[in-house]
Design a protein around this motif. Sequence first.
Motif, PDB file in Angstrom:
ATOM      1  N   ARG A 274       0.744  -1.140  -0.150  1.00  0.00           N
ATOM      2  CA  ARG A 274      -0.045  -0.250   0.027  1.00  0.00           C
ATOM      3  C   ARG A 274       0.939   1.190   0.000  1.00  0.00           C
ATOM      4  O   ARG A 274       0.816   2.158   0.877  1.00  0.00           O
TER       5      ARG A 274
ATOM      6  N   GLN B 299     -11.237  -7.092  -4.387  1.00  0.00           N
ATOM      7  CA  GLN B 299     -10.697  -6.805  -3.149  1.00  0.00           C
ATOM      8  C   GLN B 299     -11.588  -7.193  -1.905  1.00  0.00           C
ATOM      9  O   GLN B 299     -12.962  -7.140  -1.990  1.00  0.00           O
TER      10      GLN B 299
ATOM     11  N   GLU C 247      -6.341  -8.459  -2.231  1.00  0.00           N
ATOM     12  CA  GLU C 247      -6.419  -7.781  -3.689  1.00  0.00           C
ATOM     13  C   GLU C 247      -6.023  -8.670  -4.813  1.00  0.00           C
ATOM     14  O   GLU C 247      -4.886  -9.333  -4.596  1.00  0.00           O
TER      15      GLU C 247
ATOM     16  N   SER D 183     -16.393  -8.754   6.875  1.00  0.00           N
ATOM     17  CA  SER D 183     -15.626  -8.391   5.603  1.00  0.00           C
ATOM     18  C   SER D 183     -16.441  -7.943   4.750  1.00  0.00           C
ATOM     19  O   SER D 183     -17.622  -7.631   4.850  1.00  0.00           O
TER      20      SER D 183
ATOM     21  N   GLY E 286      -8.064   1.366  -1.904  1.00  0.00           N
ATOM     22  CA  GLY E 286      -9.126   0.822  -2.247  1.00  0.00           C
ATOM     23  C   GLY E 286      -9.028   0.648  -3.900  1.00  0.00           C
ATOM     24  O   GLY E 286      -8.587   1.552  -4.647  1.00  0.00           O
TER      25      GLY E 286
ATOM     26  N   ASN F 140      -6.167  -6.910   3.969  1.00  0.00           N
ATOM     27  CA  ASN F 140      -6.656  -6.596   2.901  1.00  0.00           C
ATOM     28  C   ASN F 140      -6.044  -7.451   1.568  1.00  0.00           C
ATOM     29  O   ASN F 140      -4.741  -8.009   1.575  1.00  0.00           O
TER      30      ASN F 140
ATOM     31  N   GLN G  62      -1.876  -9.397  -0.334  1.00  0.00           N
ATOM     32  CA  GLN G  62      -2.296  -9.647   0.880  1.00  0.00           C
ATOM     33  C   GLN G  62      -1.429  -8.694   1.759  1.00  0.00           C
ATOM     34  O   GLN G  62      -0.244  -8.487   1.823  1.00  0.00           O
TER      35      GLN G  62
ATOM     36  N   GLU H  39     -11.561  -6.652   2.269  1.00  0.00           N
ATOM     37  CA  GLU H  39     -11.310  -5.941   3.399  1.00  0.00           C
ATOM     38  C   GLU H  39     -11.900  -6.756   4.623  1.00  0.00           C
ATOM     39  O   GLU H  39     -13.259  -6.912   4.888  1.00  0.00           O
TER      40      GLU H  39
END
Length: 798
Positions: A85, A370, A337, A426, A99, A335, A316, A372
Amino acid sequence: MKPHAVSLALATTVAAAGAPEVGHAQDSVPAVMVTAQSRSQQIQNVPIAMQTLAGNALKDVGVANLADMDAFVPGLTVDALQSTRPLIFLRGVGTEDYGIGTDSPVGIYTDSVYVGKTGGALLNFIDVKRIEVLKGPQGTLFGRNAAAGVISIVTNDPVERFEASGLVRVGSRGAVHAEALYNTPLAEGLALRIAAIDQRDNGWARNTFNGRRGGDDGVSGLRAALRWRRDDTDAVLGWQHEVMRVSGPPVYSLTGGKVDFTGPATWVDPRTQPLANDALPNMQSRTFDGLTLRVTTPLRHATLSSITAYRHFNTQNWQDNDGSANPAAYIGIGNVESNSTWQQEFKLSGQTGALDWVGGVSAYRERAIQAENVNLTTRSLDTLIRHAAGTAPYATLTSLAQGIGQATGNGALQGLSLAGLPWRESIYDRGAYRAYAVYGDMLWHLDPVTNLTLGGRYTHDDKTFSWYNPPRIATELDARLAVLRQAQLFPTAVALKLLTPQQAATLQAVVARNVEFSNAVSSAAPFPASRSWNNFSPRLVLDRHLAPDHMVYGSWSKGYLAGGFDALGVNGYYDQELVTNIEVGIKGQLRALGVSYDASIFHYDYTNLQSLTLVTANAGAGVPSYQVVNSDQRATGAELNAQWIVNRIWRLNGALAYLDQTYAHYVSPTGVGLDGQPVGAPRLSATAGATARWPLWAGTADFNLMVGYIGARRCNADTTAQGTCNPDGHVDAGAAREKVDMRLGWSAPSGKWGVGAVVTNLTNKQYVTVSTLGSVVGSPYSYVSKPRTVALELRGAL
């Protein structure tokens, strides 16, 4: 901030063209060629504020990825505290959102291929030729919009000669860094190039919760390219693969591991605290694959180039979000993705009379998924709900069950406890995006010393998105709640007047419903949404050579970034970003002195800039969540770079950036009006460095020193109240940062092998970045930057 151990702004100039053995400084200012405007030009003739860094110079000092070079480019910051990130800003503009519903206004390209989401942006450099950083809107030059600027990474293509080399570094905390390169011709006009890298260490922080180390490194990558040339046609097929596996980012409690809702006044310096992270899982990973085909071929009056590319990555990020091992404050967030992109671009370029022109069309498709995840326990939920609503439902139910069990002789209730049971919520997002663009840029030579550049871009974006937040997963809790229901706990408690009917109903509802992702419209099935945008962005530049080595320019340009969706806020979307940038600059060389320089002054107005803000869900009763908010911003700034080749041994450099960035209009989610207040970017950042090369023991010695400085973060009423910005406090969040790096090396007379020592963060300074996410359970936390690293190097070539 990671200024590394070499004077890169100068060393890149030398490395890009080679350092000729000459005796006079005026002969030592080499020409640096770039392709920033889709045409090969000397950097001093490009009327754009930009900087170029040579790949060899980056490799020499251990710059592994974009996060290691932010201090070398005025106005560029790359925050990589979370490996999957990264937060990338140019001139104070970027996004903190990870996101899949948002894009970054800073466009990152590798070999002209758009990287896309930031989850795949922080790849390690493998066989990089140079990096070009262009500031301000650049939509007329690249296949995707870049409203704030562009970072263009250019790799080395295969060549028709044999090359083989390797490098190994061994350093503190078990660090090992290895690189290998092999290039060979296969046939006439056909060549293969393969480069590999492996980098890992044991981590710099010992986790007292489980004895494991955090802050480690573990990345391996491979780049392979096949190049075919016949007549004037050039085709390159390339593949890149990378795998990263490391622990979750180490985070430190600001409350000494205690549950404390007092606020910043009682926070402790996290650098004096032990690392105690109890979240499970606790890891970061990325698997990346990219395939690119680039073809260039001449036509009758132009050159046609085609870029076809596919990119896919899985990431991840699972980490502790309270910075402690206190069960009453347990929060872990994960997270996950998956992202795939397909790109096709065609460009035509040529020269007609006094016109140099380039035009292109591009198509882009992206699919992203994604999840979360928020992990809590019933004990940390009690802490959260007690603070927000004055009651602890699970402690209350445990007490009622055991008391009623004792009174009624019900053995199932006597020993029942609801404390410390796992709870996960989630939200699952899916995005499908398409973008089409037509763009062009025309350079008109008005006279031998004056040029006018006209450019424009038309873009159409289509985006669809969906959110799905199912009921929480709490298997052990549900089993014990079933025991309570079977034992008629709630009717019994009401009958015994231990609870009112309303209290009983409230307790049953609280233990069954989500506290974080609780939107009813997306709890049973995915909730879809779609939006589209159209935009035309122009560019106008006038430049004039005052003398052969000195140029002034002025530019006016507009930038655009499509709107998108809030990944954590169901049915939340934002509109397009628009920016207008005005800039004047000067570039030149003083050959007699061996000095080159460039300076610029700019002003931009940004409308609807996306940013990520932590807000509390469910009217204070839920876990805080990051949500996308929008603001209008403006900034005025100035930048200066200078390099001085003193003689054949010494080279000096300096870079300075000034930025005054404020909100034009913005009200924070907490209701604080911030019009006219600072956004947060520091006013001043600077680098200075020196490099030297001299004969020693029949070989060549080199010494490099680099000092980087980023000023204190400019606080506003909102960030000061939250404690995320307080440079003068005892935690010094947002304080000015400095870092000193150094390298000392020696190369053998043959140039075939050499040794060196590299020290990163020579003064061993560590800095704090505050997150208030854990404050809902009384345990805000912080990230702490990496301490000093020392490495020894051995390299060789055939």
